[in-house]
Design an enzyme around this catalytic site. Structure first.
Site, PDB file in Angstrom:
ATOM      1  N   CYS A 223      35.142  51.375 -13.073  1.00  0.00           N
ATOM      2  CA  CYS A 223      34.401  50.148 -13.367  1.00  0.00           C
ATOM      3  C   CYS A 223      32.917  50.466 -13.577  1.00  0.00           C
ATOM      4  O   CYS A 223      32.268  51.035 -12.693  1.00  0.00           O
ATOM      5  CB  CYS A 223      34.567  49.149 -12.232  1.00  0.00           C
ATOM      6  SG  CYS A 223      33.702  47.579 -12.526  1.00  0.00           S
TER       7      CYS A 223
ATOM      8  N   ASN B 179      38.975  53.936 -18.568  1.00  0.00           N
ATOM      9  CA  ASN B 179      38.426  52.649 -18.183  1.00  0.00           C
ATOM     10  C   ASN B 179      37.428  52.232 -19.266  1.00  0.00           C
ATOM     11  O   ASN B 179      37.294  52.909 -20.281  1.00  0.00           O
ATOM     12  CB  ASN B 179      37.751  52.742 -16.807  1.00  0.00           C
ATOM     13  CG  ASN B 179      37.790  51.423 -16.055  1.00  0.00           C
ATOM     14  OD1 ASN B 179      37.430  50.385 -16.608  1.00  0.00           O
ATOM     15  ND2 ASN B 179      38.205  51.441 -14.807  1.00  0.00           N
TER      16      ASN B 179
ATOM     17  N   CYS C 227      45.449  53.443 -59.409  1.00  0.00           N
ATOM     18  CA  CYS C 227      44.004  53.193 -59.382  1.00  0.00           C
ATOM     19  C   CYS C 227      43.658  51.843 -60.002  1.00  0.00           C
ATOM     20  O   CYS C 227      44.152  51.496 -61.085  1.00  0.00           O
ATOM     21  CB  CYS C 227      43.287  54.320 -60.131  1.00  0.00           C
ATOM     22  SG  CYS C 227      41.484  54.167 -60.145  1.00  0.00           S
TER      23      CYS C 227
ATOM     24  N   CYS D 244      38.052  50.487 -59.239  1.00  0.00           N
ATOM     25  CA  CYS D 244      36.963  49.784 -58.547  1.00  0.00           C
ATOM     26  C   CYS D 244      35.704  50.635 -58.446  1.00  0.00           C
ATOM     27  O   CYS D 244      34.604  50.116 -58.249  1.00  0.00           O
ATOM     28  CB  CYS D 244      37.420  49.339 -57.166  1.00  0.00           C
ATOM     29  SG  CYS D 244      37.784  50.709 -56.024  1.00  0.00           S
TER      30      CYS D 244
ATOM     31  N   CYS E  63      31.118  59.270 -53.299  1.00  0.00           N
ATOM     32  CA  CYS E  63      30.969  60.712 -53.518  1.00  0.00           C
ATOM     33  C   CYS E  63      29.652  61.035 -54.222  1.00  0.00           C
ATOM     34  O   CYS E  63      28.977  62.010 -53.883  1.00  0.00           O
ATOM     35  CB  CYS E  63      32.152  61.230 -54.339  1.00  0.00           C
ATOM     36  SG  CYS E  63      32.224  63.023 -54.480  1.00  0.00           S
TER      37      CYS E  63
END
Length: 423
Positions: free
Chosen positions: A137, A202, A345, A348, A355
């Site tokens: 905790c 946790n 493809c 877009c 890249c």
């Protein structure tokens, strides 16, 4: 059909899906509803000494993705705020009503031998199946010398674990805090202390966001806030890494591990199991979608196991561990390059932009006679970084294709360019 039943650190359960110690396991009413829905086990919300903890309002906040779905769930809630006697009575009744389900009790008391001796004996009398020591905790309780204040000190982890094994015959699981530099050290300490298993992770120290009008972080308590513990899908990568670190550590390899952190569906659970987990715990997904989500988890995992030919959980537990290594042992001579499926493809251009702007200028943008563009890979410039594949919105449109280099396996420890290479 695949058998989902497990035996984890001596604890039997009809399936590996357990609810984590959290608000969903705070009382008998919740836990019995969870068992009715099909959960294989629960870890009862953390018990402490009386007087019970006092919580604040509000307690939760969240981070969202672009679609408005919760990816990170933050809380500043403490351990149970119900009397110890009430919790113990309800645990006993629940286990009596559901003898085939795993019922583990989470514990947190001051770092004093008598305190731990007293509470483990009280829990053992309820008929519970095991103990989980909450050493994770990150808020409220560390300020009192408990929770992560213990989990961040391996010597304390070992000491308290040893006390619990000394004074109780129940299996002991130690819950790891992720708020450490190297989780292997407290995990090793837990097992040195005699732990039967460790569970991780946790919650992660976090502030999920601010109210910029009031200039206060969320959740807001009056006019103030504090850091909390984050769970949910956002912490899954951290949890998987820490699980793998313990699973492949020579000092802890082969030990029992319980996976926690962002498990929202059967595939998440399968990933944790493949990295060594023998059971998994879920919290955020149940809080957001209700207990019935376990139906899809069980069905999905069972169908996948049938498809892959795994009859039992143990058949694939840990299979990914040998394939997880240090960077220095990866094959430097391995090469892959991107390949674009022109039939899939949608032009877009996201791969080209990513890249061109931020990577290796390896995707060509070719103007067509009709004014449209098509995108192709420049094989000579592609380094196989996967960025285009990640940014592409069409599944399997861009794939990484292995290339034959004619070169043997060579890692960084062997590379002549490494001045510290091994002989």
């Amino acid at each position: 059909m695949a058998d989902l039943s497990i035996e984890f650190a001596g604890i039997k359960a009809p399936n590996p899906f357990w609810l984590a110690s959290a608000p969903p396991t705070d009382k008998q009413y919740n836990v019995e509803r969870a068992f009715e829905a099909g959960w294989g086990g629960v870890v009862w919300k953390t018990l402490g000494e009386d007087p019970a903890a006092v919580n604040v309002s509000s307690r939760y906040s969240a981070s969202y993705d672009a679609h408005g779905d919760v990816v990170g769930f933050n809380n500043i809630e403490l351990i149970t705020d119900r009397p110890l006697e009430v919790n113990l009575r309800e645990i006993e009744e629940t286990k009596r009503n559901w003898p085939d389900r795993a019922l583990i009790v989470s514990l947190m008391v001051p770092c004093e031998e008598d305190a731990w001796k007293r509470i483990v004996k009280q829990v053992e009398q309820t008929g519970a199946d095991g103990l989980e020591l909450n050493f994770g905790c990150p808020h409220g309780m560390p300020e009192r010398g408990m929770g992560a204040a213990v989990g961040q000190v391996p010597e304390y982890v070992e000491m308290v674990t040893r006390w619990c094994k000394q004074y109780s015959s129940l299996p002991v699981m130690v819950k790891m805090t992720p708020n450490v530099t190297d989780v292997r050290h407290p995990a090793r300490a837990a097992f040195r202390g005699g732990a039967d298993a460790v569970s991780l992770i946790n919650t992660v120290n976090s502030i999920t966001g601010l109210d910029l009008d009031r200039m206060v972080a969320r959740p807001i308590v009056g006019s103030q806030s504090t850091h909390g513990g984050m769970c949910g899908p956002a912490v899954k990568p951290i949890a998987l890494n820490m699980l793998a670190e313990i699973a492949r550590d020579p000092e802890t390899a082969g030990k029992r591990l319980c996976g926690i952190g962002g498990i929202s569906n059967w595939r998440d659970a399968a990933e944790f199991i493949a990295l060594g987990a023998g059971s998994v715990q879920v919290c955020t997904a149940a809080m957001l979608h209700g207990f019935r989500i376990v139906e899809g988890m069980k069905d999905g995992l069972s169908r996948w196991m049938d498809e892959k030919g795994y009859a039992r959980i143990e058949d694939f537990r840990g299979l990914a561990v040998p394939n997880t290594t240090d960077w220095k042992y990866l094959d430097i001579n391995y090469k892959s390059i991107a390949q674009i499926d022109q039939d899939k493809c949608i032009n877009c251009g996201r791969c080209h932009i990513a890249c061109e702007d931020t990577s290796h200028q390896a995707i060509n943008k070719l103007l067509q006679a009709d004014g449209s563009n098509i995108y192709t890979v420049n094989d000579d410039e592609c380094v196989g970084c996967n960025l285009c594949e990640i940014t592409c919105p069409v599944d399997q449109c861009i794939t990484m294709v292995p290339q034959e280099t004619g070169l043997p396996y060579m890692n960084w420890t062997q590379d002549p360019r490494n001045p510290y290479r091994e002989a």
